[in-house]
Write an enzyme that holds these catalytic residues in place. Structure first.
Site, PDB file in Angstrom:
ATOM      1  N   HIS A   1     -34.011 -40.139  56.368  1.00 28.79           N
ATOM      2  CA  HIS A   1     -32.847 -39.535  57.119  1.00 28.79           C
ATOM      3  C   HIS A   1     -33.246 -37.980  57.731  1.00 28.79           C
ATOM      4  O   HIS A   1     -32.576 -37.835  58.376  1.00 28.79           O
ATOM      5  CB  HIS A   1     -31.519 -40.149  56.244  1.00 28.79           C
ATOM      6  CG  HIS A   1     -30.669 -39.855  57.315  1.00 28.79           C
ATOM      7  ND1 HIS A   1     -29.485 -38.973  57.386  1.00 28.79           N
ATOM      8  CD2 HIS A   1     -29.784 -39.968  58.294  1.00 28.79           C
ATOM      9  CE1 HIS A   1     -28.744 -38.700  58.335  1.00 28.79           C
ATOM     10  NE2 HIS A   1     -28.640 -39.861  59.089  1.00 28.79           N
TER      11      HIS A   1
ATOM     12  N   HIS B   1     -36.342 -43.403  44.535  1.00 29.86           N
ATOM     13  CA  HIS B   1     -36.881 -44.195  45.682  1.00 29.86           C
ATOM     14  C   HIS B   1     -35.441 -44.248  46.383  1.00 29.86           C
ATOM     15  O   HIS B   1     -36.115 -44.327  47.537  1.00 29.86           O
ATOM     16  CB  HIS B   1     -37.028 -46.000  45.402  1.00 29.86           C
ATOM     17  CG  HIS B   1     -36.890 -46.641  45.931  1.00 29.86           C
ATOM     18  ND1 HIS B   1     -37.621 -47.120  46.839  1.00 29.86           N
ATOM     19  CD2 HIS B   1     -35.761 -46.959  47.020  1.00 29.86           C
ATOM     20  CE1 HIS B   1     -37.529 -47.985  47.880  1.00 29.86           C
ATOM     21  NE2 HIS B   1     -36.174 -48.537  47.658  1.00 29.86           N
ATOM     22  N   GLU B   2     -34.399 -43.955  46.106  1.00 30.19           N
ATOM     23  CA  GLU B   2     -32.551 -44.003  47.169  1.00 30.19           C
ATOM     24  C   GLU B   2     -33.430 -42.389  48.070  1.00 30.19           C
ATOM     25  O   GLU B   2     -32.555 -42.690  48.141  1.00 30.19           O
ATOM     26  CB  GLU B   2     -32.015 -44.203  46.126  1.00 30.19           C
ATOM     27  CG  GLU B   2     -31.416 -45.422  45.546  1.00 30.19           C
ATOM     28  CD  GLU B   2     -31.597 -46.666  46.517  1.00 30.19           C
ATOM     29  OE1 GLU B   2     -31.519 -46.536  47.391  1.00 30.19           O
ATOM     30  OE2 GLU B   2     -32.240 -47.984  46.728  1.00 30.19           O
TER      31      GLU B   2
ATOM     32  N   HIS C   1     -34.868 -42.579  51.121  1.00 25.51           N
ATOM     33  CA  HIS C   1     -34.384 -42.326  51.682  1.00 25.51           C
ATOM     34  C   HIS C   1     -33.276 -41.808  52.407  1.00 25.51           C
ATOM     35  O   HIS C   1     -33.095 -41.766  53.729  1.00 25.51           O
ATOM     36  CB  HIS C   1     -33.446 -44.086  51.877  1.00 25.51           C
ATOM     37  CG  HIS C   1     -34.240 -45.418  51.266  1.00 25.51           C
ATOM     38  ND1 HIS C   1     -35.234 -45.520  52.618  1.00 25.51           N
ATOM     39  CD2 HIS C   1     -34.025 -46.292  50.299  1.00 25.51           C
ATOM     40  CE1 HIS C   1     -35.161 -47.047  51.992  1.00 25.51           C
ATOM     41  NE2 HIS C   1     -34.577 -47.275  50.799  1.00 25.51           N
TER      42      HIS C   1
END
Length: 234
Positions: A111, A103-104, A107
């Site tokens: 980006h 999940h991280e 991100h």
């Protein structure tokens, strides 16, 4: 007539509802994560290894994966391009840890791809922080003054608080999209299989619901402030 206003204000129910929603969401998240943190993945990969593989599969080679202390303090820092995984994630081989790590990474992929809602949320951070800092002092001053000064301060405080609420709302699509990206990569790369994917999805859904609860609580708080301000102006 003073006591009922301060101690039996019916708008307190909005605050209470928000608190209950957040407590339920937090308890559900902790229970779900704890359950699947005990389930070892078939691959035997740690959260760190899974994160590195997800990033590589997305063609991202300039993001470092580091350990950060704390429980579920996992986050991606776009400024330094560092993905930090917590104690419960970094070295764990559980399905829950791999899901959170992916999940991280979602991100980081956002980006790298220039995902618009993430860019908008990042731009909102200083504004939202400033708004949340000055909102309550302005609102309290608004209740201390009277007339046009009171209305001006209350409206300014509501506007400032609204910026913080907006940040909470914008966070929702960012978090849901990161989870969707994570699940897609985990499935495509074969890092998780069948029931493992279902378990990881449950963990990420529970985590996403904490953001939904936070946004709902903030909206209820904003509604309460508006109702109190209207009552004051009347």
């Amino acid at each position: 007539m003073i006591y009922p206003y301060f101690y039996f204000d019916p708008t307190y129910i909005l605050v209470l509802i928000g608190v209950i929603i957040c407590l339920i969401a937090s308890a559900s998240m902790n229970a779900t994560f704890n359950k699947y943190s005990k389930v070892r993945s078939y691959s035997g990969m740690t959260g760190r290894e899974a994160a590195e593989r997800v990033l590589q599969s997305a063609g991202i080679y300039d993001v470092r994966v580091e350990h950060v202390s704390g429980n579920l303090t996992d986050h991606f820092d776009p400024r330094s391009k560092v993905l930090r995984l917590s104690d419960a994630t970094y070295g764990s081989q559980s399905v829950a840890a791999i899901g959170v790590a992916a999940h991280e990474c979602g991100h980081a992929i956002q980006h790298a791809r220039g995902y618009a809602p993430l860019s908008f949320r990042s731009a909102l951070v200083p504004v939202a922080n400033f708004g949340s800092t000055i909102a309550w002092p302005l609102i309290l001053l608004g209740f201390l003054f009277s007339g046009e000064t009171s209305a001006f301060l209350l409206n300014l405080g509501i506007l400032a608080f609204s910026l913080a609420v907006l940040f909470q709302i914008v966070t929702l699509p960012v978090e849901f999209n990161a989870s969707r990206r994570a699940m897609q990569v985990l499935g495509d790369t074969g890092m998780l299989y069948g029931d493992e994917l279902s378990a990881a999805r449950k963990v990420l859904t529970a985590a996403a619901l904490t953001y939904v609860a936070g946004a709902a609580s903030a909206i209820l708080q904003l509604l309460r402030i508006v109702l109190l301000a209207n009552r004051r102006n009347d």
